[in-house]
Scaffold this motif. Structure first.
Motif, mmCIF file in Angstrom:
data_model
loop_
_atom_site.group_PDB
_atom_site.id
_atom_site.type_symbol
_atom_site.label_atom_id
_atom_site.label_comp_id
_atom_site.label_asym_id
_atom_site.label_seq_id
_atom_site.Cartn_x
_atom_site.Cartn_y
_atom_site.Cartn_z
ATOM 1 N N ARG A 1 7.799 18.347 71.834
ATOM 2 C CA ARG A 1 6.391 18.441 72.223
ATOM 3 C C ARG A 1 5.939 19.902 72.223
ATOM 4 N N VAL A 2 4.687 20.102 71.825
ATOM 5 C CA VAL A 2 4.110 21.439 71.843
ATOM 6 C C VAL A 2 3.338 21.557 73.165
ATOM 7 N N ALA A 3 4.066 21.969 74.211
ATOM 8 C CA ALA A 3 3.473 21.971 75.550
ATOM 9 C C ALA A 3 2.412 23.047 75.674
ATOM 10 N N TRP B 1 -1.486 15.443 68.065
ATOM 11 C CA TRP B 1 -0.486 14.758 68.886
ATOM 12 C C TRP B 1 0.300 15.761 69.739
ATOM 13 N N ARG B 2 0.328 16.982 69.280
ATOM 14 C CA ARG B 2 1.110 18.051 69.922
ATOM 15 C C ARG B 2 2.600 17.694 69.947
ATOM 16 N N VAL B 3 3.086 17.262 68.796
ATOM 17 C CA VAL B 3 4.506 16.967 68.625
ATOM 18 C C VAL B 3 4.957 17.643 67.331
ATOM 19 N N ARG B 4 6.051 18.371 67.401
ATOM 20 C CA ARG B 4 6.584 18.987 66.183
ATOM 21 C C ARG B 4 7.249 17.921 65.311
ATOM 22 N N PRO B 5 6.944 17.915 64.022
ATOM 23 C CA PRO B 5 7.577 16.916 63.151
ATOM 24 C C PRO B 5 9.056 17.202 62.929
ATOM 25 N N GLY B 6 9.477 18.437 63.156
ATOM 26 C CA GLY B 6 10.880 18.791 62.984
ATOM 27 C C GLY B 6 11.060 20.248 63.362
ATOM 28 N N HIS B 7 12.165 20.840 62.891
ATOM 29 C CA HIS B 7 12.441 22.228 63.241
ATOM 30 C C HIS B 7 12.328 23.185 62.062
ATOM 31 N N ARG B 8 12.713 22.686 60.890
ATOM 32 C CA ARG B 8 12.702 23.542 59.694
ATOM 33 C C ARG B 8 11.932 22.818 58.590
ATOM 34 N N ALA B 9 10.825 23.433 58.169
ATOM 35 C CA ALA B 9 9.951 22.731 57.230
ATOM 36 C C ALA B 9 9.806 23.474 55.910
ATOM 37 N N ALA C 1 4.694 9.136 70.203
ATOM 38 C CA ALA C 1 5.763 8.973 71.191
ATOM 39 C C ALA C 1 7.120 8.842 70.499
ATOM 40 N N LEU C 2 7.151 8.110 69.379
ATOM 41 C CA LEU C 2 8.398 7.953 68.625
ATOM 42 C C LEU C 2 8.837 9.303 68.065
ATOM 43 N N ALA C 3 7.880 10.055 67.507
ATOM 44 C CA ALA C 3 8.216 11.359 66.933
ATOM 45 C C ALA C 3 8.734 12.291 68.016
ATOM 46 N N ALA C 4 8.081 12.255 69.172
ATOM 47 C CA ALA C 4 8.504 13.132 70.267
ATOM 48 C C ALA C 4 9.892 12.763 70.750
ATOM 49 N N ALA C 5 10.243 11.486 70.598
ATOM 50 C CA ALA C 5 11.576 11.032 71.022
ATOM 51 C C ALA C 5 12.617 11.299 69.930
ATOM 52 N N GLY C 6 12.171 11.898 68.832
ATOM 53 C CA GLY C 6 13.100 12.219 67.757
ATOM 54 C C GLY C 6 13.399 11.052 66.836
ATOM 55 N N ILE C 7 12.617 9.980 66.959
ATOM 56 C CA ILE C 7 12.842 8.811 66.092
ATOM 57 C C ILE C 7 12.030 8.982 64.812
ATOM 58 N N LEU D 1 1.973 24.752 61.563
ATOM 59 C CA LEU D 1 3.371 24.503 61.945
ATOM 60 C C LEU D 1 3.958 25.722 62.631
ATOM 61 N N THR D 2 3.661 26.895 62.068
ATOM 62 C CA THR D 2 4.199 28.124 62.639
ATOM 63 C C THR D 2 3.701 28.321 64.072
ATOM 64 N N MET D 3 2.403 28.099 64.276
ATOM 65 C CA MET D 3 1.827 28.245 65.615
ATOM 66 C C MET D 3 2.507 27.299 66.609
ATOM 67 N N ALA D 4 2.950 26.141 66.110
ATOM 68 C CA ALA D 4 3.546 25.143 66.998
ATOM 69 C C ALA D 4 5.047 25.380 67.178
ATOM 70 N N GLY D 5 5.561 26.416 66.528
ATOM 71 C CA GLY D 5 6.966 26.726 66.719
ATOM 72 C C GLY D 5 7.908 26.081 65.723
ATOM 73 N N VAL D 6 7.359 25.562 64.638
ATOM 74 C CA VAL D 6 8.214 25.027 63.581
ATOM 75 C C VAL D 6 8.471 26.164 62.600
#
Lengths: 101, 417, 408, 118
Positions: D9-11, B145-153, D45-51, B169-174
């Protein structure tokens, strides 16, 4: 960072079946009452009756049964009935293209 | 819709099988509920420093793309975003029941079940809070998805998937703060017992040689040494990709109101029991649970396949023969549904099954098929020997046990309709 | 040495009910089941507590009494057994069904069942989610639904609370009388008691000891679908008049329907929000795996009668084998010529509804040694009478009619 | 291209490279408008929006979010354009989608309209 009242979460109230929200205590009660298979635990507690049909929790229940002396060989396989994923009733009906039988 | 072969699952096993079967001239469709073909390949990225430079980085999506290109070029039909909900015998054929907006079923002469595996539960108190995800989910989110699940895991559980997740996670910046054991106790099994964990780390040492090799390498040679090392080992100073590897700590609870806010760590004795020492509360917004994988066998079960229990392969698995044939004529299995292994092994298994099914549907004799797939069998074994990741330590013994079980059951006559 | 006063073989809803009502009378009970509590038909069925599907007679009387018990059982069992007095609607799709239901409800009212016919518009008002194409329905506000799992569990838990013991995973291999004591041989040893109650559903005939009457039990397989949890969308239990008319015609010797699945429509929403959609009745099926034909037949009916269901997710199909006796009537009472041996089974598709009253009556008979008048139609001795061929017995003719009614 | 979302997002990725091009579309979640990438899973999309809280559980009314992300666990189910219990992790996002969280329901509650008239 350290605090004396940590770990206050009672493990007994840990949810095991996430769909039907059945707790560890409820599953242990069923086992202590003689439930010896996944299906028996399910009937006594509803664990595994929800949207995922036990896919997520059944291995944890198998471990609990094993600890109560029931090997995974006997306890471990739930009875699986179609549909294996929730499906709209109209798809079951077969619609236009249904050709079975 | 009528086809020769319906493959359920567009992962490495299913796609490889489809390609191999199509190369034998038969008509193949691949069905998967994912939005794009590739299965778990799409979220896998591995770095194996023990491999030659050109093979060190393994990107699943690249493997998936090349398989998909080959499949499409050969005329394999890919039906994505389609869920198979049942498998029923329909005379000489099998009805593969679908929930798509399109056809409600596919009639096939043979069905290959390549549904892979499912992650196993790790019921830590608080594990239902939003922000607690499986290790596999973390990889899907950052790599697919290329979305970070959070900031600190924080990661719970120490197995190959857990370390791959730290890396991903580390590679993705988490920021991954640490990795620790699940809470001791029955629901999590022996995954929470430090000395069991330490024994298993040997299989991972090549992935992070600088630290794990030093620890897991020598330790792995005997259980007795592992026990000793575990008793001696006290301070959690190890770091893998910046994350503290806390071999003697368990995450005993995940805290939070509407979502995860902290993990609570407790020191452990070598046997897993929680030592009386001081607990720590670590602020995090993401917790990844690595509970291991088990074959996802539901479709084989509803079809009516016979099963056998082989813990070395991950639990209850469909009884199957050398081509992936099951106890039901026309139903085949390949990949993780037969036992959990890494993608390169799975792809070879799929190739073998696909080739065999293609030949069988063309009317070739069992002996011919056996001879023709001998080379593919060798490739499966070679892939297994060279695998960077080994999920189940006893997998070779497990495969052997399955061979025996199959022969014992006299199922050799079962092939295809 | 006696293991208990009474051994109950079978721990489904019937065995649990018998155990509970015996334990309430301070009888020491040992219940033995080859599987687990309610592991067979009792956990694979619907929960209708419906009177208006039955024909007037003793069977209906039993059902009404049992329904009365279910209304208040949660108090003495201290558990929500899921009983809800939802009322039932029997929907009609053809003129002949309307004619049938008109006569049927008239007969029901004579026995005190408050069934009334509704027009098409009234049906839409009562149950807005039903198809506008229905011609009408008959409404019985006294009917309802119960949760079979919760009921079985509550009876079981309360039986144990009163001292009854349960052995699960123990197969009974033989039941014999020795010197006035009953011996129950099992996979886990032999147990003795002064009396034995066979409550083993379809497994009952195989357990009959000695030279007693040969019983036959014809299992009918019933498949159901269960939906995802929904907001409250259904007010009533919904059943299908075509099926009820068909049953009565068939029982009266009429032509068999062309549907081998015997699919009749039924719909209820459980206490958890899931909607149960049933139900097939298939003869000659040995196991409990559901079939695509059955699933489709049910789905098709559902889509026709309650169109909103088309867009609802089905999460599982399941099915159970319903124990039917040769004459369609249950077996509740002592076995002639075998002192201390009792039967409680063969309740067909009505085991859940009939379980409280059947268990209570059986406990009364066992303790008092007498057979209340209410039970005379259900005594196993009627089958011995059949074996002796007492054709001239006027009672028997009456019972035949009852038996026909009983099929409802 | 500005990526929609709350900076999660991991651009770019040192091994996987830059994110592929995709059209930005609008959707609503519980009445509020968000943006996402066309064709990505709604859950992404929800995760990327912080939801993170996607629904509340039926029995205890507790918050739930994405758990397995591959369609096995059904935790991320939402109501999409009126259809209940749709897995957001396997449903592609489209322009104008109306996504709603699912709150505890039960037959004890008030009589509601049926989810769909077929």
């Amino acid at each position: 960072m350290d605090s004396p009242d940590l770990g206050k979460g009672r493990p007994d109230s840990t949810v095991i079946c996430r769909c039907e929200e059945i707790t560890l205590a409820e599953i242990m009660e069923a086992i202590s009452r003689g439930a010896r298979t996944l299906d028996a635990v399910k009937r006594q507690t509803r664990a595994g009756m929800g949207m995922c049909q036990g896919r997520t929790c059944h291995q944890a229940i198998v471990r609990l049964l094993a600890a109560a002396g029931r090997g995974p060989e006997q306890a471990g396989r739930p009875s699986i009935r179609p549909p294996v994923r929730p499906v709209l009733l109209e798809a079951l009906d077969g619609g236009e293209g249904a050709s079975t039988e | 819709m009528r086809v020769d072969l319906a493959v359920v699952g567009a992962g490495p096993a299913g796609l490889s099988a489809a390609v191999a079967a199509r190369e034998k001239g038969i008509n193949v469709i691949v069905i998967d509920e994912g939005l794009e073909p590739g299965g778990r390949l799409l979220s896998q990225v591995h770095v194996d420093p023990s491999k030659p430079v050109t093979e060190r980085i393994w990107i699943g999506r690249t493997v998936a793309s090349s398989l998909v290109r080959r499949a499409e070029k050969l005329g394999v039909r890919l039906m994505m975003a389609t869920t198979v909900w049942g498998l029923f015998r329909s005379g000489e054929l099998w009805s593969v029941m679908l929930n798509s907006g399109g056809p409600s079923e596919v009639l096939a002469r043979a069905v290959l079940i390549a549904t892979g595996s499912a992650e196993q539960p790790l019921p830590v108190p608080g594990w239902t809070l939003p922000g607690v995800i499986t290790a596999g989910a973390a990889q899907v989110m950052v790599n697919q998805w290329r979305v970070r699940p959070g900031h600190r895991a924080f990661i719970v559980g120490m197995d190959p998937l857990a370390f791959a997740t730290v890396h991903g996670l580390t590679m993705a910046g988490v920021r991954v703060l640490g990795i620790a054991n699940p809470p001791p106790g029955v629901p999590a099994g022996d995954q929470g017992v430090p000395r069991e964990v330490l024994g298993r780390l040997a299989d991972l040492s090549h992935l992070a040689p600088s630290v794990l090799m030093r620890l897991g390498g020598p330790v792995s040679r005997s259980r007795a040494v592992a026990r000793l090392a575990c008793a001696l080992y006290v301070r959690p100073v190890l770091r893998v990709w910046g994350a503290a590897v806390m071999l003697r700590h368990a995450v005993v609870e995940v805290e939070g109101d509407a979502e995860v806010s902290h993990v609570v760590l407790s020191p452990q004795r070598p046997d897993g029991t929680v030592a009386g020492g001081i607990r720590q509360r670590v602020p995090v917004d993401t917790v990844c649970l690595a509970g291991g994988l088990a074959p996802l066998t539901e479709l084989a079960a509803v079809a009516g396949c016979k099963f056998t229990y082989l813990p070395e392969l991950g639990g209850h698995v469909p009884l199957h023969g050398p081509f992936g044939q099951t106890t039901l004529p026309g139903i085949f299995v390949a990949g993780n549904v037969t036992g959990v292994e890494s993608a390169p092994v799975v792809a070879e298994q799929g190739g073998l099954a696909g080739q065999a099914i293609g030949l069988l549907l063309n009317g070739e004799s069992r002996d011919t098929v056996e001879a023709a797939t001998a080379a593919a069998g060798v490739r499966v074994c070679r892939a297994r020997d060279q695998a960077s990741l080994r999920f189940l330590p006893g997998v070779v013994e497990g495969r052997r046990a399955m061979e025996h079980a199959w022969k014992r059951g006299h199922w050799d006559g079962v092939t295809a309709p | 040495m006696a293991s208990a006063d009474v051994i109950v073989v079978g721990a489904g809803v019937m065995g649990c009910s018998v155990a509970y009502y015996l334990a309430r009378r301070s009888i020491r009970v040992l219940a033995i089941d080859r599987g687990s509590i309610g592991g067979e038909a009792s956990s694979a069925c619907d929960g209708y507590v419906v009177s208006q599907t039955k024909s007037p007679g003793a069977y209906l009387a039993l059902a009404l009494q049992s329904a009365d018990m279910l209304r208040s059982l949660h108090v003495e069992l201290d558990a929500d057994v899921g009983y809800r007095q939802t009322g039932s609607l029997i929907v009609m799709r053809t003129e002949s069904e309307c004619d049938f239901m008109e006569a049927h409800t008239k007969a029901l009212r004579l026995q005190g069942v408050s069934a009334a016919l509704l027009s098409r518009d009234e049906v839409r008002e009562e149950e807005p989610v039903l198809s506008g194409r229905l011609l009408g329905a008959s409404l019985c506000p006294d009917d309802g639904t119960v949760d079979p799992l919760a009921l079985t569990r509550a009876l079981y838990v309360n039986a144990t609370r009163l001292g009854a013991r349960f052995l699960q995973g123990t197969s009974v291999t033989r039941v014999t009388a020795r010197h006035g004591v009953w011996a129950v041989e099992t996979s886990g040893g032999t147990y003795e008691a002064a009396a034995v109650v066979l409550a083993a559903g379809i497994g009952l005939p195989a357990l009959m000891p000695g030279e007693g009457p040969r019983l036959s039990m014809n299992p009918l397989f019933g498949q159901l679908l269960v939906t995802e949890r929904l907001p409250k969308v259904l007010r009533h239990c919904i059943l299908d008049a075509r099926y009820i008319a068909l049953k009565h015609r068939r029982a009266g010797g009429g032509e068999d329907h062309d549907d081998p699945l015997g699919a009749g429509f039924g719909l209820e929403q459980t206490m958890h929000g899931n909607v149960l959609i049933g139900n097939t009745r298939e003869a000659g099926k040995g196991d409990r795996t559901t079939s695509i034909r059955g699933v489709r037949a049910i789905a098709r009916q559902a889509a026709e009668i309650a169109p909103f269901l088309r867009a609802v997710h089905i999460i599982r199909s399941f099915g159970g084998l319903r124990p039917y006796t040769a004459d369609g009537m249950p077996l509740v009472g002592p076995v002639e010529g075998q002192p201390g041996l009792f039967l409680c089974g063969g309740h067909g598709s009505d085991g859940i509804t009939l379980s409280p009253m059947s268990g209570k009556l059986l406990a009364e008979m066992l303790v008092s040694g007498e057979t209340p008048a209410a039970c005379s139609w259900f005594l196993p001795s009627r089958l011995s009478a059949d074996a002796r061929g007492s054709d001239g017995d006027p009672l028997r003719q009456g019972r035949k009619d009852e038996a026909i009614n009983g099929l409802a | 291209m500005t990526l929609p979302g709350a900076g999660l997002r991991v651009a770019v990725h040192s091994l996987l490279g830059p994110l592929g091009e995709a059209r930005v579309v609008r959707f609503t979640f519980d009445g509020l408008e968000y943006q996402g990438l066309e064709g990505e899973p709604i859950a992404a999309a929800l995760a990327a929006a912080g939801i993170r809280v996607i629904r509340h559980s039926e029995r205890f009314g507790r918050p739930r979010g994405v758990f397995c992300a591959i369609g096995h666990c059904y935790e991320c189910r939402v109501t999409v354009n009126g259809e209940r219990n749709v897995r957001s992790c396997l449903t592609p996002l489209r322009e104008g989608m109306v996504v709603q969280s699912q709150e505890p329901i039960g037959p004890g509650g008030p009589l509601e309209e049926p989810p769909h008239e077929g």
